[in-house]
Every structure is written in C-alpha cells, then in structure tokens.
Design a protein around this motif. Structure first.
Motif, PDB file in Angstrom:
ATOM      1  N   SER A 194       0.836  -1.208   0.000  1.00 54.99           N
ATOM      2  CA  SER A 194       0.000   0.000   0.000  1.00 54.99           C
ATOM      3  C   SER A 194       0.865   1.249   0.000  1.00 54.99           C
ATOM      4  O   SER A 194       0.525   2.259  -0.641  1.00 54.99           O
ATOM      5  CB  SER A 194      -0.945   0.002   1.209  1.00 54.99           C
ATOM      6  N   ALA A 195       2.005   1.197   0.694  1.00 52.26           N
ATOM      7  CA  ALA A 195       2.902   2.346   0.717  1.00 52.26           C
ATOM      8  C   ALA A 195       3.497   2.591  -0.661  1.00 52.26           C
ATOM      9  O   ALA A 195       3.667   3.739  -1.095  1.00 52.26           O
ATOM     10  CB  ALA A 195       4.011   2.128   1.744  1.00 52.26           C
ATOM     11  N   VAL A 196       3.799   1.508  -1.367  1.00 52.90           N
ATOM     12  CA  VAL A 196       4.348   1.646  -2.717  1.00 52.90           C
ATOM     13  C   VAL A 196       3.327   2.288  -3.639  1.00 52.90           C
ATOM     14  O   VAL A 196       3.650   3.169  -4.441  1.00 52.90           O
ATOM     15  CB  VAL A 196       4.780   0.263  -3.264  1.00 52.90           C
ATOM     16  N   LYS A 197       2.073   1.870  -3.509  1.00 51.01           N
ATOM     17  CA  LYS A 197       1.013   2.419  -4.368  1.00 51.01           C
ATOM     18  C   LYS A 197       0.799   3.906  -4.152  1.00 51.01           C
ATOM     19  O   LYS A 197       0.364   4.618  -5.051  1.00 51.01           O
ATOM     20  CB  LYS A 197      -0.292   1.659  -4.121  1.00 51.01           C
ATOM     21  N   THR A 198       1.098   4.394  -2.958  1.00 50.84           N
ATOM     22  CA  THR A 198       0.910   5.822  -2.658  1.00 50.84           C
ATOM     23  C   THR A 198       2.206   6.621  -2.823  1.00 50.84           C
ATOM     24  O   THR A 198       2.299   7.767  -2.378  1.00 50.84           O
ATOM     25  CB  THR A 198       0.382   6.003  -1.228  1.00 50.84           C
ATOM     26  N   GLY A 199       3.205   5.994  -3.449  1.00 51.96           N
ATOM     27  CA  GLY A 199       4.442   6.711  -3.747  1.00 51.96           C
ATOM     28  C   GLY A 199       5.378   6.873  -2.564  1.00 51.96           C
ATOM     29  O   GLY A 199       6.245   7.758  -2.579  1.00 51.96           O
ATOM     30  N   GLN A 200       5.227   6.055  -1.547  1.00 53.06           N
ATOM     31  CA  GLN A 200       6.071   6.176  -0.351  1.00 53.06           C
ATOM     32  C   GLN A 200       7.177   5.119  -0.329  1.00 53.06           C
ATOM     33  O   GLN A 200       7.615   4.699   0.733  1.00 53.06           O
ATOM     34  CB  GLN A 200       5.214   6.046   0.901  1.00 53.06           C
ATOM     35  N   TRP A 201       7.602   4.700  -1.475  1.00 48.86           N
ATOM     36  CA  TRP A 201       8.614   3.646  -1.590  1.00 48.86           C
ATOM     37  C   TRP A 201       9.960   4.295  -1.924  1.00 48.86           C
ATOM     38  O   TRP A 201      10.179   4.799  -3.011  1.00 48.86           O
ATOM     39  CB  TRP A 201       8.191   2.675  -2.669  1.00 48.86           C
ATOM     40  N   ASP A 202      10.860   4.322  -0.946  1.00 49.69           N
ATOM     41  CA  ASP A 202      12.176   4.912  -1.180  1.00 49.69           C
ATOM     42  C   ASP A 202      13.237   4.111  -0.431  1.00 49.69           C
ATOM     43  O   ASP A 202      12.944   3.123   0.254  1.00 49.69           O
ATOM     44  CB  ASP A 202      12.203   6.385  -0.766  1.00 49.69           C
ATOM     45  N   ILE A 203      14.483   4.543  -0.554  1.00 44.60           N
ATOM     46  CA  ILE A 203      15.596   3.800   0.039  1.00 44.60           C
ATOM     47  C   ILE A 203      15.492   3.717   1.558  1.00 44.60           C
ATOM     48  O   ILE A 203      15.889   2.720   2.168  1.00 44.60           O
ATOM     49  CB  ILE A 203      16.947   4.436  -0.377  1.00 44.60           C
ATOM     50  N   HIS A 204      14.928   4.757   2.181  1.00 44.28           N
ATOM     51  CA  HIS A 204      14.835   4.754   3.636  1.00 44.28           C
ATOM     52  C   HIS A 204      13.852   3.686   4.132  1.00 44.28           C
ATOM     53  O   HIS A 204      14.137   2.972   5.101  1.00 44.28           O
ATOM     54  CB  HIS A 204      14.421   6.146   4.123  1.00 44.28           C
ATOM     55  N   ILE A 205      12.711   3.576   3.458  1.00 46.27           N
ATOM     56  CA  ILE A 205      11.742   2.533   3.835  1.00 46.27           C
ATOM     57  C   ILE A 205      12.342   1.153   3.534  1.00 46.27           C
ATOM     58  O   ILE A 205      12.188   0.206   4.310  1.00 46.27           O
ATOM     59  CB  ILE A 205      10.418   2.736   3.091  1.00 46.27           C
ATOM     60  N   TYR A 206      13.047   1.038   2.399  1.00 45.85           N
ATOM     61  CA  TYR A 206      13.704  -0.223   2.029  1.00 45.85           C
ATOM     62  C   TYR A 206      14.666  -0.666   3.124  1.00 45.85           C
ATOM     63  O   TYR A 206      14.707  -1.841   3.498  1.00 45.85           O
ATOM     64  CB  TYR A 206      14.437  -0.011   0.701  1.00 45.85           C
ATOM     65  N   LEU A 207      15.434   0.274   3.656  1.00 49.59           N
ATOM     66  CA  LEU A 207      16.423  -0.059   4.681  1.00 49.59           C
ATOM     67  C   LEU A 207      15.789  -0.361   6.036  1.00 49.59           C
ATOM     68  O   LEU A 207      16.385  -1.051   6.870  1.00 49.59           O
ATOM     69  CB  LEU A 207      17.437   1.077   4.823  1.00 49.59           C
ATOM     70  N   GLU A 208      14.581   0.143   6.263  1.00 49.09           N
ATOM     71  CA  GLU A 208      13.893  -0.137   7.523  1.00 49.09           C
ATOM     72  C   GLU A 208      13.342  -1.557   7.559  1.00 49.09           C
ATOM     73  O   GLU A 208      13.082  -2.105   8.635  1.00 49.09           O
ATOM     74  CB  GLU A 208      12.743   0.850   7.728  1.00 49.09           C
ATOM     75  N   MET A 209      13.181  -2.164   6.386  1.00 48.05           N
ATOM     76  CA  MET A 209      12.602  -3.501   6.314  1.00 48.05           C
ATOM     77  C   MET A 209      13.643  -4.571   6.628  1.00 48.05           C
ATOM     78  O   MET A 209      14.848  -4.338   6.547  1.00 48.05           O
ATOM     79  CB  MET A 209      12.011  -3.740   4.914  1.00 48.05           C
ATOM     80  N   SER A 210      13.179  -5.765   6.994  1.00 46.14           N
ATOM     81  CA  SER A 210      14.053  -6.921   7.219  1.00 46.14           C
ATOM     82  C   SER A 210      14.151  -7.719   5.927  1.00 46.14           C
ATOM     83  O   SER A 210      13.157  -7.898   5.218  1.00 46.14           O
ATOM     84  CB  SER A 210      13.493  -7.797   8.342  1.00 46.14           C
ATOM     85  N   HIS A 211      15.350  -8.221   5.645  1.00 47.32           N
ATOM     86  CA  HIS A 211      15.624  -8.836   4.351  1.00 47.32           C
ATOM     87  C   HIS A 211      16.036 -10.298   4.489  1.00 47.32           C
ATOM     88  O   HIS A 211      16.646 -10.692   5.491  1.00 47.32           O
ATOM     89  CB  HIS A 211      16.762  -8.083   3.639  1.00 47.32           C
ATOM     90  N   VAL A 212      15.708 -11.080   3.447  1.00 47.73           N
ATOM     91  CA  VAL A 212      16.253 -12.432   3.308  1.00 47.73           C
ATOM     92  C   VAL A 212      17.273 -12.370   2.177  1.00 47.73           C
ATOM     93  O   VAL A 212      17.045 -11.728   1.145  1.00 47.73           O
ATOM     94  CB  VAL A 212      15.143 -13.470   3.013  1.00 47.73           C
ATOM     95  N   GLN A 213      18.407 -13.025   2.376  1.00 45.33           N
ATOM     96  CA  GLN A 213      19.518 -12.933   1.434  1.00 45.33           C
ATOM     97  C   GLN A 213      20.010 -14.326   1.071  1.00 45.33           C
ATOM     98  O   GLN A 213      20.067 -15.224   1.919  1.00 45.33           O
ATOM     99  CB  GLN A 213      20.665 -12.138   2.089  1.00 45.33           C
ATOM    100  N   VAL A 214      20.377 -14.522  -0.206  1.00 46.26           N
ATOM    101  CA  VAL A 214      20.995 -15.772  -0.652  1.00 46.26           C
ATOM    102  C   VAL A 214      22.505 -15.660  -0.450  1.00 46.26           C
ATOM    103  O   VAL A 214      23.122 -14.677  -0.857  1.00 46.26           O
ATOM    104  CB  VAL A 214      20.674 -16.053  -2.132  1.00 46.26           C
ATOM    105  N   ARG A 215      23.071 -16.672   0.153  1.00 44.85           N
ATOM    106  CA  ARG A 215      24.518 -16.707   0.379  1.00 44.85           C
ATOM    107  C   ARG A 215      25.188 -17.222  -0.885  1.00 44.85           C
ATOM    108  O   ARG A 215      24.966 -18.354  -1.297  1.00 44.85           O
ATOM    109  CB  ARG A 215      24.828 -17.609   1.563  1.00 44.85           C
ATOM    110  N   CYS A 216      25.994 -16.391  -1.522  1.00 45.40           N
ATOM    111  CA  CYS A 216      26.638 -16.767  -2.779  1.00 45.40           C
ATOM    112  C   CYS A 216      28.141 -16.921  -2.579  1.00 45.40           C
ATOM    113  O   CYS A 216      28.797 -16.000  -2.083  1.00 45.40           O
ATOM    114  CB  CYS A 216      26.376 -15.719  -3.856  1.00 45.40           C
TER     115      CYS A 216
END
Length: 324
Positions: A194-216
């Motif tokens: 919903s935040a993306v749909k309202t244009g609130q998607w930026d690097i700061h929100i991205y960094l606030e989220m928790s991530h899953v990562q593939v170990r390469c």
C-alpha cells in the motif's frame, strides 16, 4: 629435448601427480583415479624415483607437497591440457560426437539460462554427456586447472566487485550472455504494498525492512550491500539461505523482502504468491557471463558449445523483449 630419456618416462605418472596435488590424499586420489590405494602408492614411489624428490610428506591432515612438487604443480595443468588436446580429433561433428563437457553454474542460471541452451545442444549433439555442478568459490580455480570446461556466473557490475570483467584471472576468457536488473519480492498482502502504491517507496523505507539474502560463494553480502555501505547504509539481513528458491519460500511466508535478479523473480512467482516491486534507488545491472579456459579458444568442440549457448540465449532474450 632428449626424446630418448622422455621415452623412458610413463606419462601416466604425471596425471597421478596432478591428482595427488589436487587431493593431497592417497585415499581420495585413488578413488578418483579408480585405483587401489596399494597401486597408487606404488605409482607414487615410481614418481619419487623418476623425479628424484620425495614429492609429498605424510601429515595428520594428509599429504603435504614438497617445494619441488609445488613448482611442478604450477606447470602441470598447462602441460596435461596440451597433451589432452593432442589426443583429440582436429574437428568436431556434433551429430556423432560422444564427448563429455562439464559446467559450473550459479544456481539462478539453472532456471534463467539452462532451459534456453540445453535443448539446442542435445538436439544437435544427442550423444554428448553434459555434467553440471553448482558454481562455488573454487570454481574459477577449477576452470584454470581444466577440471571443468565452462562456468556461468552472475555478477554485479560494481566497480568495487571482486569479479570485474576486465580483471579476470590469467587464462580465463569470457562472453557476456545478458544483463539483468535487481528487483524486490514481497508476499501478497504485504503491508509495504500500500505504501508503494501511494508513492512512499524509497531507500529509507527499504532499509527499515528486514531482508532475506541468498549466500553466494560463501558470502552473505552482495555488491548491492557494498554499494549501500559506501553510501553509509546497511540492510538488515534477518535471514540468509543457500539458494534462491529457499529465499523465495521464506519471502512468501514472512514479511521479509527479497532482492534478486528480475529474470529469476518470474520463476519464483510461478511457485509462490509473490509481488514484484522495483528497487527504490539506482543500481548498476547484473551480468550473466560465460567463462572458459583460454587454452580452448580454438578447440572445435568447446567453440561449438560456446557459440550454441551464446546464440540460444541471445535469441531467447530477444524474443522475450519482443513479447514484452
């Protein structure tokens, strides 16, 4: 060159020496060469007599090469590859060839690239044997030694990346198959949508989220993480997993976000209810690169394999571009 002296040397002993240098274990070397340990030990004694050096010392951790053995190990791969090429036919006929080729590929390439070239290879050369392995930290070294024929690796084209196309190890040639971009995946009904749909998607929100990562290749960080670190940022990597489908599954059953190449995201979306989001900041593309030992540049069989792979992948992605 003293050919009379060379004629007295059993060249098979050089193959045994190379395998012993690689394995540094009589047990593993014997298994790989399909010999008994007793037979291999006898061959090692013959090597010692022929070369006038003990070559290896036994330790609690296996065989330790002598300085002379290590010097020989720097020359042997090229010498053995040259001898191997001498035994091969000067031409390659796909329809009748029963040769064997080996590949090491990053996991994402099995879905994004292998389906496009495996058919053309085996349809035109039905008797080929193709062995594939997962690309690992040691795969580049295996290419240099001639232990595998081809590598396919996906790399971030980042200036600080350990893998830069213009700084490949000595003796390795390459061809870029295609470039891709990074995108994000989240589960259906994730609160961020919903935040993306309202244009609130930026690097700061991205960094606030928790991530899953593939170990390469044993690394938890990708070039993206080094890029963010240069900007003074750091992702919260809550979970690391060894493969892409595992990361997609974690993403589909949690609120974690998964950043990955867009070409693989399509395959993950066929298995799990996932939503694609754009990466909320500029980042350089990813390259999928075909790698091989430069010694095989003009070898007919290797050349045909390379040309078939490059042509098949190019046609597939041109068609996808036209369809989109």
């Amino acid at each position: 060159m003293n050919l009379d002296n060379l004629a007295r040397i059993d060249l098979n002993l050089l193959v045994i020496l190379q395998v012993l240098l690689e394995e540094q274990s009589v047990t593993r070397a014997a298994s790989r060469l399909h010999l008994s340990q007793s037979a291999l030990s006898k061959s090692l004694n013959r090597l010692r007599d022929t070369l006038g050096d003990p070559l290896f010392h036994r330790t609690a951790h296996g065989l330790k090469p002598t300085a002379h053995a290590l010097q020989l190990g720097q020359k042997l791969p090229d010498m053995l590859q040259g001898l191997y090429q001498l035994t091969q036919p000067p031409s390659f006929t796909p329809a009748s060839s029963n040769r064997q080729f080996s590949f090491a590929m990053v996991e994402s390439a099995y879905e994004t690239l292998l389906p496009y070239f495996i058919g053309p290879l085996l349809n035109n050369a039905p008797n080929l044997k193709l062995d594939t392995y997962v690309w690992m930290e040691q795969s580049m070294q295996a290419l240099q030694k001639g232990q595998i024929d081809f590598g396919i690796s996906g790399r971030d084209l980042h200036p600080q990346s350990d893998f830069q196309i213009d700084r490949l190890p000595h003796g390795i040639s390459h061809q870029t198959l295609f470039t891709d971009k990074q995108i994000c995946l989240v589960r259906e009904n994730h609160p961020i949508i919903s935040a993306v749909k309202t244009g609130q998607w930026d690097i700061h929100i991205y960094l606030e989220m928790s991530h899953v990562q593939v170990r390469c290749e044993g690394n938890d960080w990708w070039a993206l993480d080094y890029h963010l670190a240069n900007l003074g940022h750091r992702r919260k990597l809550s979970t690391t997993v060894p493969d892409f489908y595992g990361a997609a599954s974690v993403c589909a059953h949690s609120d974690l976000i998964f950043t990955l190449p867009s070409s693989f995201a399509r395959h993950a979306g066929k298995l799990y209810p996932l939503v694609e989001l754009p990466l909320p900041f500029e980042f350089i593309p990813l390259a999928y690169v075909l790698l091989w030992n430069s010694r095989n540049n003009e070898e007919p069989g290797h050349k045909w394999i390379r040309e078939t792979i490059c042509k098949s992948v190019a046609e597939a992605f041109d068609n996808e571009t036209c369809d989109n």
